[in-house]
Enzyme design. Structure first.
Site, PDB file in Angstrom:
ATOM      1  CG  MET A  29      -1.904  -1.180   1.159  1.00  0.00           C
ATOM      2  SD  MET A  29      -3.431  -0.847   2.011  1.00  0.00           S
ATOM      3  CE  MET A  29      -2.827  -0.593   3.656  1.00  0.00           C
ATOM      4  CG  ASP A  35       0.995  -6.985   8.061  1.00  0.00           C
ATOM      5  OD1 ASP A  35       0.308  -6.232   8.751  1.00  0.00           O
ATOM      6  OD2 ASP A  35       2.026  -6.609   7.469  1.00  0.00           O
ATOM      7  CB  SER A  95       3.161   2.586   6.237  1.00  0.00           C
ATOM      8  OG  SER A  95       3.681   1.593   5.395  1.00  0.00           O
ATOM      9  NE  ARG A  96      -1.847   0.708  10.036  1.00  0.00           N
ATOM     10  CZ  ARG A  96      -3.064   1.131   9.718  1.00  0.00           C
ATOM     11  NH1 ARG A  96      -3.569   2.175  10.316  1.00  0.00           N
ATOM     12  NH2 ARG A  96      -3.775   0.501   8.806  1.00  0.00           N
ATOM     13  CG  HIS A 148       6.972  -1.987   2.244  1.00  0.00           C
ATOM     14  ND1 HIS A 148       6.917  -0.869   3.040  1.00  0.00           N
ATOM     15  CD2 HIS A 148       5.730  -2.525   2.302  1.00  0.00           C
ATOM     16  CE1 HIS A 148       5.707  -0.729   3.529  1.00  0.00           C
ATOM     17  NE2 HIS A 148       4.953  -1.726   3.105  1.00  0.00           N
TER      18      HIS A 148
HETATM   19  P1  AMP Z   1       1.533  -2.922   3.455  1.00  0.00           P
HETATM   20  O1  AMP Z   1       2.073  -1.909   2.516  1.00  0.00           O
HETATM   21  O2  AMP Z   1       1.501  -2.490   4.869  1.00  0.00           O
HETATM   22  O3  AMP Z   1       0.225  -3.506   2.964  1.00  0.00           O
HETATM   23  O4  AMP Z   1       2.572  -4.131   3.435  1.00  0.00           O
HETATM   24  C1  AMP Z   1       2.939  -4.759   2.227  1.00  0.00           C
HETATM   25  C2  AMP Z   1       3.714  -5.999   2.558  1.00  0.00           C
HETATM   26  O5  AMP Z   1       4.898  -5.643   3.283  1.00  0.00           O
HETATM   27  C3  AMP Z   1       2.928  -6.968   3.438  1.00  0.00           C
HETATM   28  O6  AMP Z   1       3.181  -8.305   2.995  1.00  0.00           O
HETATM   29  C4  AMP Z   1       3.521  -6.731   4.804  1.00  0.00           C
HETATM   30  O7  AMP Z   1       3.420  -7.858   5.667  1.00  0.00           O
HETATM   31  C5  AMP Z   1       4.969  -6.434   4.446  1.00  0.00           C
HETATM   32  N1  AMP Z   1       5.630  -5.715   5.539  1.00  0.00           N
HETATM   33  C6  AMP Z   1       5.195  -4.585   6.142  1.00  0.00           C
HETATM   34  N2  AMP Z   1       6.023  -4.246   7.144  1.00  0.00           N
HETATM   35  C7  AMP Z   1       6.993  -5.192   7.186  1.00  0.00           C
HETATM   36  C8  AMP Z   1       8.133  -5.410   8.003  1.00  0.00           C
HETATM   37  N3  AMP Z   1       8.454  -4.591   9.005  1.00  0.00           N
HETATM   38  N4  AMP Z   1       8.910  -6.491   7.759  1.00  0.00           N
HETATM   39  C9  AMP Z   1       8.593  -7.345   6.740  1.00  0.00           C
HETATM   40  N5  AMP Z   1       7.529  -7.195   5.933  1.00  0.00           N
HETATM   41  C10 AMP Z   1       6.740  -6.129   6.149  1.00  0.00           C
END
Ligand code: AMP
Length: 281
Positions: free
Chosen positions: A30, A152, A188-189, A37
């Protein structure tokens, strides 16, 4: 790196790659990208010939309109990070591209209750939205290896289940959580935390790791109390849930079960809600 807004074009390019024997790696995100990421994209780069990353802030997975509005968006930094990480195709569809007017949504996927516990209890409908968009993204990208973060964990379990249940030609690859030096899981939060909130947030993982160190000698009830009391002692924290669950069913583990279990937590710091987990086997 090519930036593409059309699903049809992404579909054609991945199809061309596959027909010449190339492997396709796909990372759905996202945006507001960070090193967590990046680690997924780098793994995809190492294991595939063509790397596709999507950035789409999916409205159907936000049950709170305010949260959707406040979701951070950093498109220029994201493009730099992806270029550096070796992304070939950046897919940035509009909401209309993903949810065209006049197309009725197909039936919801039955997630056999995986979507009703933990995050699902706190964010009703969230996982229906996640599954809806990931299903569409998988049908655009087609046969591929797709990379998801263990941060997640519930999402990963649900995507695995959905992929298997629908016989999708996608191999789901789990990637370890990337943390800041103080232990906070990158998210991201995190950028919405106050400086004090950010300092305190490191204690979420410290508490989980302290639990992991003592876990062998504890009953499940003692483990839950240990975490709940430690969170309560942090004045900036408000515990949403801490559950010790089976890694596949996501149901509360049998009392004192030590195999195949994971501790999952959600904590509010101010109005920012953070999640983390610790593997306990
Ligand atoms: P998001 O943009 O938050 O939807 O995350 C996209 C992908 O990045 C998802 O598969 C998340 O689980 C992964 N992700 C987010 N934060 C982390 C992190 N700290 N370590 C590893 N993967 C992450």
């Amino acid at each position: 790196m090519q930036t593409i807004t059309s699903g049809k074009v992404v579909s054609e390019l991945t199809q061309i790659a596959r027909s010449s024997g190339q492997k396709v790696g796909f990372v759905p995100t996202m945006g507001a990208l960070h090193q967590g990421h990046k680690s997924l994209v780098e793994k995809a780069r190492n294991e595939n010939d063509l790397v596709v990353v999507s950035i789409f802030v999916n409205p159907t997975q936000f049950n709170d309109a305010g949260d959707l509005k406040k979701y951070p968006r950093t498109p220029d930094q994201d493009a730099d990070l992806l270029l550096n990480a070796g992304c070939d195709i950046l897919f940035v569809p509009s909401v209309d591209e993903m949810y065209p007017a006049g197309f009725d949504e197909e039936e919801k996927t039955d997630l056999v209750g995986l979507d009703l516990v933990m995050e699902g209890r706190s964010r009703p409908g969230h996982f229906n939205g996640v599954v809806q968009v990931v299903k569409k993204l998988f049908s655009i990208v087609g046969e591929c290896n797709s990379y998801f973060g263990e941060k997640d964990f519930q999402q990963l379990a649900i995507i695995r289940r959905m992929t298997k249940q629908l016989y999708l030609p996608v191999k789901i690859i789990a990637c370890p959580t990337v943390r800041e030096s103080g232990g906070l899981a990158m998210s991201s939060r995190n950028m919405r935390l106050s400086p004090e909130g950010r300092m305190a947030a490191n204690n979420i993982s410290k508490i989980l790791f302290a639990l992991k160190a003592k876990w062998k000698e504890m009953s499940t009830g003692e483990a839950k109390r240990f975490v709940e009391e430690a969170i309560l002692a942090e004045k900036l924290f408000r515990l949403d849930y801490f559950d010790i669950v089976d890694r596949e069913s996501l149901l509360p583990s049998a009392a004192n079960e030590k195999r195949n279990v994971i501790g999952c937590i959600a904590v509010f710091i101010g109005e920012v809600r953070l999640i983390d987990n610790v593997s306990l086997d």
